[in-house]
Design a protein around this motif. Sequence first.
Motif, PDB file in Angstrom:
ATOM      1  N   ALA A  65      62.467 -24.879  29.133  1.00 15.36           N
ATOM      2  CA  ALA A  65      61.940 -24.300  27.971  1.00 15.36           C
ATOM      3  C   ALA A  65      62.648 -23.001  27.630  1.00 15.36           C
ATOM      4  O   ALA A  65      63.284 -22.944  26.395  1.00 15.36           O
ATOM      5  CB  ALA A  65      60.435 -23.972  28.212  1.00 15.36           C
ATOM      6  N   ASP A  66      63.101 -22.291  28.660  1.00 15.43           N
ATOM      7  CA  ASP A  66      63.996 -21.098  28.221  1.00 15.43           C
ATOM      8  C   ASP A  66      65.190 -21.436  27.561  1.00 15.43           C
ATOM      9  O   ASP A  66      65.757 -20.760  26.627  1.00 15.43           O
ATOM     10  CB  ASP A  66      64.079 -20.205  29.159  1.00 15.43           C
ATOM     11  CG  ASP A  66      62.757 -19.549  29.752  1.00 15.43           C
ATOM     12  OD1 ASP A  66      61.878 -19.350  28.978  1.00 15.43           O
ATOM     13  OD2 ASP A  66      62.637 -19.219  30.942  1.00 15.43           O
ATOM     14  N   ARG A  90      60.494 -28.262  20.581  1.00 13.87           N
ATOM     15  CA  ARG A  90      60.435 -28.661  22.165  1.00 13.87           C
ATOM     16  C   ARG A  90      60.061 -27.437  22.788  1.00 13.87           C
ATOM     17  O   ARG A  90      59.474 -27.659  23.840  1.00 13.87           O
ATOM     18  CB  ARG A  90      61.976 -28.977  22.452  1.00 13.87           C
ATOM     19  CG  ARG A  90      62.160 -29.507  23.849  1.00 13.87           C
ATOM     20  CD  ARG A  90      61.384 -30.590  24.080  1.00 13.87           C
ATOM     21  NE  ARG A  90      61.730 -31.337  25.391  1.00 13.87           N
ATOM     22  CZ  ARG A  90      60.917 -31.744  26.243  1.00 13.87           C
ATOM     23  NH1 ARG A  90      59.704 -31.881  25.707  1.00 13.87           N
ATOM     24  NH2 ARG A  90      61.089 -32.060  27.693  1.00 13.87           N
ATOM     25  N   THR A  91      60.722 -26.072  22.536  1.00 14.79           N
ATOM     26  CA  THR A  91      60.047 -24.835  23.147  1.00 14.79           C
ATOM     27  C   THR A  91      58.486 -24.824  23.221  1.00 14.79           C
ATOM     28  O   THR A  91      57.951 -24.571  24.311  1.00 14.79           O
ATOM     29  CB  THR A  91      60.648 -23.858  22.716  1.00 14.79           C
ATOM     30  OG1 THR A  91      62.145 -23.764  22.782  1.00 14.79           O
ATOM     31  CG2 THR A  91      60.023 -22.533  23.372  1.00 14.79           C
ATOM     32  N   VAL A  92      58.067 -25.036  22.121  1.00 13.09           N
ATOM     33  CA  VAL A  92      56.336 -24.690  21.868  1.00 13.09           C
ATOM     34  C   VAL A  92      55.698 -25.887  22.679  1.00 13.09           C
ATOM     35  O   VAL A  92      54.740 -25.835  23.206  1.00 13.09           O
ATOM     36  CB  VAL A  92      55.667 -24.469  20.674  1.00 13.09           C
ATOM     37  CG1 VAL A  92      56.443 -23.197  20.182  1.00 13.09           C
ATOM     38  CG2 VAL A  92      56.158 -25.596  19.775  1.00 13.09           C
ATOM     39  N   GLU A  93      56.413 -27.129  22.884  1.00 18.24           N
ATOM     40  CA  GLU A  93      55.819 -28.161  23.335  1.00 18.24           C
ATOM     41  C   GLU A  93      55.860 -28.028  24.980  1.00 18.24           C
ATOM     42  O   GLU A  93      54.973 -28.340  25.573  1.00 18.24           O
ATOM     43  CB  GLU A  93      56.668 -29.633  23.083  1.00 18.24           C
ATOM     44  CG  GLU A  93      56.280 -30.703  23.812  1.00 18.24           C
ATOM     45  CD  GLU A  93      57.256 -31.801  23.648  1.00 18.24           C
ATOM     46  OE1 GLU A  93      57.491 -32.539  24.528  1.00 18.24           O
ATOM     47  OE2 GLU A  93      57.612 -32.070  22.383  1.00 18.24           O
ATOM     48  N   TYR A  99      54.847 -17.516  21.806  1.00 14.76           N
ATOM     49  CA  TYR A  99      54.150 -17.130  20.466  1.00 14.76           C
ATOM     50  C   TYR A  99      55.600 -17.057  19.346  1.00 14.76           C
ATOM     51  O   TYR A  99      55.445 -17.283  18.300  1.00 14.76           O
ATOM     52  CB  TYR A  99      53.217 -16.168  20.419  1.00 14.76           C
ATOM     53  CG  TYR A  99      52.032 -16.357  21.303  1.00 14.76           C
ATOM     54  CD1 TYR A  99      51.159 -17.360  20.898  1.00 14.76           C
ATOM     55  CD2 TYR A  99      51.777 -15.824  22.353  1.00 14.76           C
ATOM     56  CE1 TYR A  99      50.109 -17.816  21.509  1.00 14.76           C
ATOM     57  CE2 TYR A  99      50.600 -16.099  23.187  1.00 14.76           C
ATOM     58  CZ  TYR A  99      49.741 -16.953  23.020  1.00 14.76           C
ATOM     59  OH  TYR A  99      48.932 -17.439  23.603  1.00 14.76           O
ATOM     60  N   GLN A 100      56.614 -16.243  19.893  1.00 16.75           N
ATOM     61  CA  GLN A 100      57.790 -15.677  19.257  1.00 16.75           C
ATOM     62  C   GLN A 100      58.193 -17.171  18.626  1.00 16.75           C
ATOM     63  O   GLN A 100      58.629 -17.281  17.413  1.00 16.75           O
ATOM     64  CB  GLN A 100      58.639 -15.211  20.204  1.00 16.75           C
ATOM     65  CG  GLN A 100      59.789 -14.344  19.229  1.00 16.75           C
ATOM     66  CD  GLN A 100      59.293 -13.640  18.126  1.00 16.75           C
ATOM     67  OE1 GLN A 100      58.564 -12.557  18.297  1.00 16.75           O
ATOM     68  NE2 GLN A 100      59.921 -13.917  16.881  1.00 16.75           N
ATOM     69  N   ALA A 101      58.402 -18.429  19.639  1.00 12.67           N
ATOM     70  CA  ALA A 101      58.822 -19.436  18.948  1.00 12.67           C
ATOM     71  C   ALA A 101      58.051 -20.415  17.881  1.00 12.67           C
ATOM     72  O   ALA A 101      58.370 -20.677  17.028  1.00 12.67           O
ATOM     73  CB  ALA A 101      58.949 -20.557  20.391  1.00 12.67           C
ATOM     74  N   HIS A 102      56.874 -19.904  18.218  1.00 10.72           N
ATOM     75  CA  HIS A 102      56.065 -20.403  17.061  1.00 10.72           C
ATOM     76  C   HIS A 102      56.161 -19.601  15.736  1.00 10.72           C
ATOM     77  O   HIS A 102      56.027 -20.279  14.692  1.00 10.72           O
ATOM     78  CB  HIS A 102      54.303 -20.127  17.365  1.00 10.72           C
ATOM     79  CG  HIS A 102      53.683 -20.999  18.392  1.00 10.72           C
ATOM     80  ND1 HIS A 102      53.293 -22.444  18.048  1.00 10.72           N
ATOM     81  CD2 HIS A 102      53.649 -21.170  19.679  1.00 10.72           C
ATOM     82  CE1 HIS A 102      52.870 -23.081  19.094  1.00 10.72           C
ATOM     83  NE2 HIS A 102      52.796 -22.255  19.971  1.00 10.72           N
ATOM     84  N   ILE A 103      56.267 -18.495  15.903  1.00 12.90           N
ATOM     85  CA  ILE A 103      56.649 -17.789  14.757  1.00 12.90           C
ATOM     86  C   ILE A 103      58.131 -18.098  13.876  1.00 12.90           C
ATOM     87  O   ILE A 103      58.051 -18.339  12.922  1.00 12.90           O
ATOM     88  CB  ILE A 103      56.995 -15.994  14.884  1.00 12.90           C
ATOM     89  CG1 ILE A 103      55.390 -15.622  15.268  1.00 12.90           C
ATOM     90  CG2 ILE A 103      57.531 -15.476  13.870  1.00 12.90           C
ATOM     91  CD1 ILE A 103      55.296 -14.207  16.023  1.00 12.90           C
TER      92      ILE A 103
END
Length: 152
Positions: A65-66, A90-93, A99-103
């Motif tokens: 993920a990172d 893919r990251t949020v999956e 949360y930063q990826a969601h933003i």
Amino acid sequence: MRSSSALRLIFCLIVISVLLSACSQDPNARKQKHFQSGQLYFDEGKYREAAIEFLNATKIDPDYADAHYQLAKSCLKMQQWSRAHQEFARTVELQPDNYQAHIYMADLLIAGNSFQEAQEQTDFLLQKRPNDPQVHVTVSNLLAGQGNFSGA
């Protein structure tokens, strides 16, 4: 006696070289090496090179993920919006609590006028991080994008 010592030395050298080559073939070590190289390139502003290294890390471990997150940020820097969105998704999956990826993903969706999907992201963020100023900025951007300037 000397020939026996020489044989032992040669045998030890062979064993050491086999062990060293085995370590360099370890997938975790290889993915970590690519990730660290990518970080160095990213920090130097070499986003294309960073993206290649992060991509190499994700090829070794598709669930890293990172590396997906850093690849997405590299794509943002190169203005590859669609690819950045894919990597943030893919990251949020893989890391639902990133949360930063969601933003980032919500901001990209807003910029692409995908307001319904952006609304899903902001609803999730408001539920999980109601006091985060970045979340409220993203919500305001969504409302403004939808033409609700008073709500924004």
